[in-house]
Design a protein around this motif. Structure first.
Motif, short mmCIF file in Angstrom:
data_model
loop_
_atom_site.label_atom_id
_atom_site.label_comp_id
_atom_site.label_asym_id
_atom_site.label_seq_id
_atom_site.Cartn_x
_atom_site.Cartn_y
_atom_site.Cartn_z
N VAL A 58 0.85 -1.18 0.00
CA VAL A 58 0.00 0.00 0.00
C VAL A 58 0.89 1.24 0.00
O VAL A 58 1.84 1.32 0.80
N ARG A 59 0.62 2.16 -0.88
CA ARG A 59 1.40 3.39 -0.94
C ARG A 59 1.27 4.18 0.36
O ARG A 59 0.17 4.34 0.89
N LEU A 62 -1.76 6.60 1.47
CA LEU A 62 -2.97 6.25 0.71
C LEU A 62 -4.23 6.68 1.45
O LEU A 62 -4.33 6.53 2.67
N GLY A 113 -3.84 -0.44 -2.63
CA GLY A 113 -2.65 -0.38 -3.46
C GLY A 113 -2.14 1.04 -3.64
O GLY A 113 -1.65 1.66 -2.71
N ASP A 114 -2.30 1.56 -4.86
CA ASP A 114 -1.79 2.89 -5.17
C ASP A 114 -2.91 3.86 -5.55
O ASP A 114 -2.65 4.96 -6.01
N THR A 115 -4.17 3.43 -5.38
CA THR A 115 -5.31 4.25 -5.81
C THR A 115 -6.06 4.79 -4.60
O THR A 115 -6.63 4.03 -3.82
N ASP A 116 -6.07 6.11 -4.46
CA ASP A 116 -6.74 6.73 -3.33
C ASP A 116 -8.24 6.44 -3.32
O ASP A 116 -8.87 6.32 -4.38
#
Length: 340
Positions: A58-59, A62, A113-116
């Motif tokens: 996870v970024r 996030l 993941g990388d999507t807010d």
């Protein structure tokens, strides 16, 4: 347009993450984007797995949560579908507008993941990735729809073709389970609900359940399901438990029946011998939410049948961590909502 926003972000902590509430610069919509003021968001079990770091990297920073609802406060220069003031909800997979699912849609799932996601009072969303909120629902109620309701809809209607006279078995009384119960009841099917709480079983009966089974006092609940159905079994099962419940689901399934594989409450990984599925000509569908087109069809159904989401508790944004803790405790009946 507003200059700042309140937002929740995930920060690494003890091998997982913790929630940090901050104020930062408000985003601005591009030419084909919409700025949405999120009024409410709801939690799914997936959000707990993301917080714990159990769904992969996870970024840092996030914004979590996939499910929200709010109003349009600004539109990009080329937006044609929406106007300021419209009540809308973002779709779970931003790029799955219509047609079959593609693996390429996965990385764009909100809140992982990388999507807010939507735990912010202002978010920017592509205009094609929004749907209109059903008439008659509050923002809090509409915020429960994008994942939980749509998962039940795809499982039972799009893929399962549930019909009047069918028998549905649902595990538990969380969001997907209760949406499944409400959709099945509206279609004229009968529903058996599994729960370890007699109080929740009574509430499920008031909501339209045909029968309930306490899986703690009746650990061989598959035997009871077959007894209730005169030995035939359930024609549809919302499999929410995962590997520890799947064998009993197989034994509960009627000949020609349909299992919608959804949940991982008891962990990951298969442990089942699927020969029974073959012997009874059954089917399993892996269910992963639905498209924007599915969402719009479901909303029309909810409006027609006057279905209202079941909300257990609502928290303020300042208490968002407590909402995660409540979800982890498993005491809820229906959905947990954060009001922004």
């Amino acid at each position: 347009m507003p200059a700042s926003r309140r937002v929740g972000r995930l920060i690494p902590h003890n091998g997982g993450h913790r929630l940090q509430l901050v104020e930062d610069t408000a985003p601005r919509p591009g030419p084909r984007e919409v700025l949405v003021q999120i009024e409410a968001a709801s939690l799914n079990y997936r959000d707990l797995l993301v917080l714990r770091g159990q769904l992969g990297p996870v970024r840092e920073g996030l914004i979590p949560l996939s499910d929200g609802a709010g109003r349009v406060v600004a539109t990009g220069a080329d937006v044609t579908r929406w106007r300021v003031g419209d009540w809308v909800a973002p779709i779970f997979y931003r790029r799955w507008i219509a047609g079959p699912f593609r693996e390429a849609y996965g990385p764009a799932a909100l809140g992982g993941g990388d999507t807010d996601g939507v735990l912010a009072d202002l978010v920017v969303v592509p205009e094609a990735s929004l749907v209109r909120i059903p008439d008659g629902l509050s923002f809090e109620e509409a915020a429960t729809l994008p994942c939980a309701a749509l998962t039940a809809w795809q499982a039972l209607v799009v893929r399962g073709r549930l019909a009047a006279g069918d028998t549905l078995l649902v595990q538990g009384t969380g969001g997907v389970a209760l949406f499944g119960l409400q959709i099945a009841t509206a279609l004229g099917a009968r529903t058996i609900v599994l729960s370890s709480s007699d109080e929740k079983r009574a509430r499920a009966m008031k909501l339209g359940a045909w029968a309930t089974v306490n899986y703690k006092t009746t650990p061989e609940w598959d035997v009871e399901v077959r007894r209730l159905t005169d030995g035939l079994g359930a024609t549809h099962i919302l499999e929410l438990g995962g590997p520890d419940t799947f064998d009993r689901s197989l034994r509960s399934l009627a000949a020609g029946g349909h299992i919608a594989q959804i949940g991982v409450f008891t962990g990951f990984g298969p442990h089942s011998n699927l020969i029974r599925l073959q012997m009874i000509n059954g089917t399993i569908d892996g269910i992963n939410v639905g498209s924007g087109e599915h969402f719009e069809a479901m909303n029309a159904f909810l409006e027609t049948h006057g279905i209202k989401p079941v909300i257990d508790k609502t928290f303020a944004l300042a208490d968002a961590q407590a909402a995660f803790d409540e979800l982890a405790g498993g005491r809820h009946f229906g959905k947990i909502v954060v009001r922004l």
